[in-house]
Design an enzyme around this catalytic site. Structure first.
Site, short mmCIF file in Angstrom:
data_model
loop_
_atom_site.label_atom_id
_atom_site.label_comp_id
_atom_site.label_asym_id
_atom_site.label_seq_id
_atom_site.Cartn_x
_atom_site.Cartn_y
_atom_site.Cartn_z
CG PHE A 131 35.12 67.96 1.02
CD1 PHE A 131 35.43 67.24 -0.12
CD2 PHE A 131 36.03 68.91 1.47
CE1 PHE A 131 36.62 67.46 -0.80
CE2 PHE A 131 37.22 69.14 0.79
CZ PHE A 131 37.51 68.41 -0.35
CG ASP A 216 36.37 68.70 8.61
OD1 ASP A 216 36.84 69.85 8.77
OD2 ASP A 216 36.44 68.08 7.54
CE LYS A 245 38.39 75.17 2.75
NZ LYS A 245 37.84 73.84 2.91
C1 PLP Z 1 38.40 72.47 2.65
C2 PLP Z 1 38.02 71.42 3.59
C3 PLP Z 1 38.89 70.34 3.89
C4 PLP Z 1 40.20 70.15 3.19
O1 PLP Z 1 41.09 71.20 3.38
P1 PLP Z 1 42.35 71.35 2.40
O2 PLP Z 1 43.12 72.49 2.99
O3 PLP Z 1 41.82 71.62 1.03
O4 PLP Z 1 43.09 70.07 2.47
C5 PLP Z 1 38.49 69.43 4.85
N1 PLP Z 1 37.30 69.54 5.48
C6 PLP Z 1 36.44 70.56 5.22
C7 PLP Z 1 35.16 70.64 5.97
C8 PLP Z 1 36.77 71.51 4.26
O5 PLP Z 1 35.91 72.49 3.98
#
Ligand code: PLP
Length: 395
Positions: A131, A216, A245
């Protein structure tokens, strides 16, 4: 007025409304208290209304909220200096969200090869179950059919391989490949950590082929796993990393970090954002780092993790027909359910404990990193009560 609901109906929301929060606790207008092990999905890394963050936000709010990136923003430079000091990176670009941090990471990788005479290298290898966000490029990177459906042609340039299949990754690299993009721990996909050897293998593979490793760490970063960044457990460094986050502790912002070499294509005018890195966000970001970089902070995360893990392991032994596995690193913990994960989240909520469902039938526990041992024990009691409610024995 056929439909009176003013919001897009894209979310399935819990019926409970919260009015205030303090530390690991949320409170309804009626004063009912909930233990927050959802953390706004791994965002409220320092808990709700942390005094140091409140102070930083309020004092900045009295001085200056916003400046465009046409001005010098000293706190932005300072936060970038601190982040590069604490990581592999030489360069930082601030964004408003995780998806935008990924967009910047993808663009950085493509531009690197463009300016180095290999414009044909633009493809990025990603992993099934990943994701990376909900923009058009990041849903293509994540490759999940449920997020792509109906949104037109998928953005070109992403090649997906199965999770945990090193040979498949090797086979997918060709002379159009620019980078490999992975989450060190798949969050949304069900708290699936990439084994350390696998991360090291990816680093070697990238070096061998002269391509870039993009991590990521939007969910796994900023102390969540007990290291400042999850890749440190494997003793490797990426070329580019997306963060968001936890870095804002609840203030929406993200960052793309890169080595000077990887970022060499991101020259004047190649990228931009109106809000990214504005004074309000940077005041909070610097305040979050003040706390996370304290000597004892990560020790605390690892100490409470131990208590959580031991408690969950014992619950797994006692409820084998409900819990299949406990997985994750640090306070990025997943309960792999034998029955419905949604039912467990609801049963936990009935015990006034919030958690988040994830893919692969997992319940995610993502408490603020400042959670105390007592609060972890309290959460374990509540999980036990929820399991007891769902247990065939008790019905
Ligand atoms: C939440 C998340 C995203 C996306 O972040 P947003 O602030 O919602 O755009 C991308 N990669 C990972 C691993 C995530 O947990």
């Amino acid at each position: 007025m056929a439909d009176a609901k003013p919001l897009y109906e894209t979310y399935s929301r819990s019926p409970i409304v919260f009015e205030r929060g303090h530390g690991v606790w949320l409170e309804t207008p009626a004063g009912e208290r909930y233990l927050d092990f959802a953390g706004g999905i791994a965002v409220t890394s320092l808990g709700h209304t942390h005094p140091h963050l409140v102070e930083a936000l309020k004092s900045q709010a009295d001085k200056l909220w916003h400046l465009s990136n046409l001005q010098e923003i000293p706190d932005q430079t300072r936060l970038a200096e601190r982040l590069t000091e604490a990581t592999f990176a030489d360069k930082v670009f601030f964004t408003n969200s995780g998806a935008e941090a990924l967009e910047c990471a993808i663009k950085t990788a493509r531009r690197h090869f463009y300016v180095n005479g290999q414009p044909q290298r633009y493809r990025i290898i990603t992993i099934e179950g990943a994701f990376h966000g909900r923009t058009l490029a990041t849903i293509a990177a994540g490759g999940q059919a449920k997020y792509l459906e109906g949104f037109g042609p998928k953005v070109e340039g992403f090649d997906q391989v199965p999770f945990g299949d090193h040979e498949a990754i090797k086979a997918a690299i060709n002379d159009e490949t620019a980078a490999i993009l992975v989450e060190p721990v798949q969050g949304e996909g069900g708290i699936r950590p990439l084994p350390k050897e696998c991360l090291r293998g990816l680093r070697d593979l990238c070096d061998e082929h002269g391509i870039l490793l993009i991590l990521d760490e939007v969910q796994s970063g900023v102390g969540r796993t007990g290291m400042l960044f999850a890749h440190e457990w494997a003793g490797i460094t990426p070329d580019i990393m997306a963060v968001a986050k936890g870095i804002g502790g609840g203030f929406p912002f993200g960052a793309c970090l890169a080595t000077a070499e990887a970022a060499d294509g991101m020259t004047l005018g190649t990228h931009g954002t109106t809000y990214g890195g504005n004074p309000l966000a940077m005041a909070v970001g610097n305040a979050v780092l003040d706390v996370v970089l304290e000597d004892s902070f990560l020790t605390h995360v690892n100490d409470v993790t131990l208590v959580l893990r031991q408690g969950l392991a014992s619950l797994k032994d006692r409820y084998p027909d409900l819990i299949e596995d406990i997985r994750g690193i640090g306070l990025l913990t997943g309960i792999k359910c034998a029955k419905s994960n949604a039912d467990l989240v609801t049963a936990m909520r009935n015990e006034h404990l919030l958690a988040v469902p994830a893919g692969d039938n997992v319940v995610r526990l993502l408490p603020p990193l400042i959670v105390s041992v007592e609060e972890v024990r309290e959460a374990l009691h509540r999980i036990e009560a929820a399991l007891e409610m769902l247990s065939p024995k008790s019905s």
